[in-house]
Design a protein around this motif. Sequence first.
Motif, PDB file in Angstrom:
ATOM      1  N   SER A  37       0.834  -1.194   0.000  1.00 52.71           N
ATOM      2  CA  SER A  37       0.000   0.000   0.000  1.00 52.71           C
ATOM      3  C   SER A  37       0.870   1.245   0.000  1.00 52.71           C
ATOM      4  O   SER A  37       1.851   1.334   0.728  1.00 52.71           O
ATOM      5  CB  SER A  37      -0.893   0.008   1.238  1.00 52.71           C
ATOM      6  N   LEU A  60      -3.622   4.682   1.350  1.00 48.45           N
ATOM      7  CA  LEU A  60      -4.107   4.704   2.723  1.00 48.45           C
ATOM      8  C   LEU A  60      -4.918   5.966   3.001  1.00 48.45           C
ATOM      9  O   LEU A  60      -5.926   5.925   3.701  1.00 48.45           O
ATOM     10  CB  LEU A  60      -2.943   4.593   3.704  1.00 48.45           C
ATOM     11  N   TRP A  83      -8.475   5.609   1.144  1.00 40.99           N
ATOM     12  CA  TRP A  83      -9.075   4.271   1.206  1.00 40.99           C
ATOM     13  C   TRP A  83     -10.570   4.289   0.927  1.00 40.99           C
ATOM     14  O   TRP A  83     -11.095   3.376   0.315  1.00 40.99           O
ATOM     15  CB  TRP A  83      -8.796   3.621   2.560  1.00 40.99           C
ATOM     16  N   THR A 117      -6.205  -2.459  -0.017  1.00 45.01           N
ATOM     17  CA  THR A 117      -5.886  -1.384   0.921  1.00 45.01           C
ATOM     18  C   THR A 117      -7.161  -0.792   1.511  1.00 45.01           C
ATOM     19  O   THR A 117      -7.233  -0.524   2.713  1.00 45.01           O
ATOM     20  CB  THR A 117      -5.071  -0.284   0.222  1.00 45.01           C
ATOM     21  N   SER A 133      -7.983  -1.136   5.444  1.00 46.38           N
ATOM     22  CA  SER A 133      -8.060   0.131   6.173  1.00 46.38           C
ATOM     23  C   SER A 133      -9.399   0.265   6.877  1.00 46.38           C
ATOM     24  O   SER A 133      -9.462   0.634   8.056  1.00 46.38           O
ATOM     25  CB  SER A 133      -7.863   1.310   5.212  1.00 46.38           C
TER      26      SER A 133
END
Length: 197
Positions: free
Chosen positions: A157, A162, A165, A174, A178
């Motif tokens: 990722s 991130l 997300w 990801t 997340s």
Amino acid sequence: MRWLTLYARSRQVPASLAAVLISAVVVWALADGGGGEPGKSGSAALVVVTGAMVASIGFAGQDLALDRTAAIRWTARRAGHVLLAGAVVAAAPLGARTLGADLATAEFIVRDSAGLMGLAALGAVVCGRQYAWTLPVGWFMIAYFAPPATSTTGTTSTPMELATWMLLPPDATTGIWSAAVLAVAGTVTYAVAGPRQ
């Protein structure tokens, strides 16, 4: 059963429920009237983050000192509240899908609802009930205005994935991880610690 009615009233659940439904309809209508392509992540995420924002109002009662001195176990009630709120926040846009308003896939809505309700629960612990909405709304603003992630198919990722997300495709690893981490961390932390005074 009386305790459930009193709990719901003290947490402003009826008002929150009405606000979640109204906000889902209003945001959907303002976003694109349902005429956008399925999977249009910005509009769908906006509907979910608005629902999480208004649902977070009930993450504490009017008197926290009274809540803390009550001779009942709050851990299960708090966890149940977050999970039920997440289900309602997901149900509003999913219900709109059955009426023909196809903003996003069910997987996208469920993933974002889980992660955003976890963020709202963390917000209640960190910022208090009145500012619990700041974490999901703030993260949405970062995700919405950040440049899109270049690739979502890699095994590692990137920081941009991130950060965004909640706007990633529903099958992006990801995004799934997340949301799951935020949902579990937020629910557990809120259930154990409770809202900030």
